[in-house]
Motif scaffolding. Structure first.
Motif, PDB file in Angstrom:
ATOM      1  N   VAL A  65       0.800  -1.221   0.000  1.00  0.00           N
ATOM      2  CA  VAL A  65       0.000   0.000   0.000  1.00  0.00           C
ATOM      3  C   VAL A  65       0.836   1.276   0.000  1.00  0.00           C
ATOM      4  CG1 VAL A  65      -2.089  -1.001   1.002  1.00  0.00           C
ATOM      5  CG2 VAL A  65      -0.322  -0.123   2.514  1.00  0.00           C
ATOM      6  N   CYS A  66       2.125   1.182   0.331  1.00  0.00           N
ATOM      7  CA  CYS A  66       2.910   2.410   0.412  1.00  0.00           C
ATOM      8  C   CYS A  66       4.383   2.112   0.165  1.00  0.00           C
ATOM      9  CB  CYS A  66       2.726   3.058   1.789  1.00  0.00           C
ATOM     10  SG  CYS A  66       3.448   2.086   3.131  1.00  0.00           S
TER      11      CYS A  66
ATOM     12  N   GLY B  72       6.708   2.235   2.251  1.00  0.00           N
ATOM     13  CA  GLY B  72       7.247   1.419   3.340  1.00  0.00           C
ATOM     14  C   GLY B  72       7.159  -0.064   3.000  1.00  0.00           C
ATOM     15  N   CYS B  73       6.039  -0.455   2.411  1.00  0.00           N
ATOM     16  CA  CYS B  73       5.866  -1.843   1.975  1.00  0.00           C
ATOM     17  C   CYS B  73       6.901  -2.170   0.906  1.00  0.00           C
ATOM     18  CB  CYS B  73       4.484  -2.056   1.378  1.00  0.00           C
ATOM     19  SG  CYS B  73       3.133  -1.736   2.514  1.00  0.00           S
TER      20      CYS B  73
HETATM   21 CU   LIG Z   1       3.182   0.107   3.443  1.00  0.00          CU
END
Ligand SMILES: [Cu+2]
Length: 64
Positions: free
Chosen positions: A11-12, A14-15
């Motif tokens: 989703v972002c 960070g992922c």
């Molecule tokens: Cu994420």
């Protein structure tokens, strides 16, 4: 070998970082490209597809 995996749990950014790390922990020479919008992971690595899938799953992500 080159492979493309669909990881719907991305989703972002960070992922994307988590997944990149998961793969480079398997193979420090791996090239990894994560597209957060399409949720696709492209990688060029000497690791097997099953090892890559397991490494991503172990970080809590789901590989389609
Ligand atoms: Cu994420």
């Amino acid at each position: 070998m080159a492979m493309q995996l669909k990881v719907p749990s991305i989703v972002c950014d960070g992922c994307a970082d988590t997944i990149t790390k998961a793969i480079t922990e398997l193979d420090s020479d791996a090239k990894v490209n994560v597209n957060v919008e399409t949720k696709e992971v492209s990688t060029e690595t000497s690791a097997s597809e099953s090892a890559v899938r397991e490494a991503i799953t172990a970080k809590g992500h789901t590989v389609e």
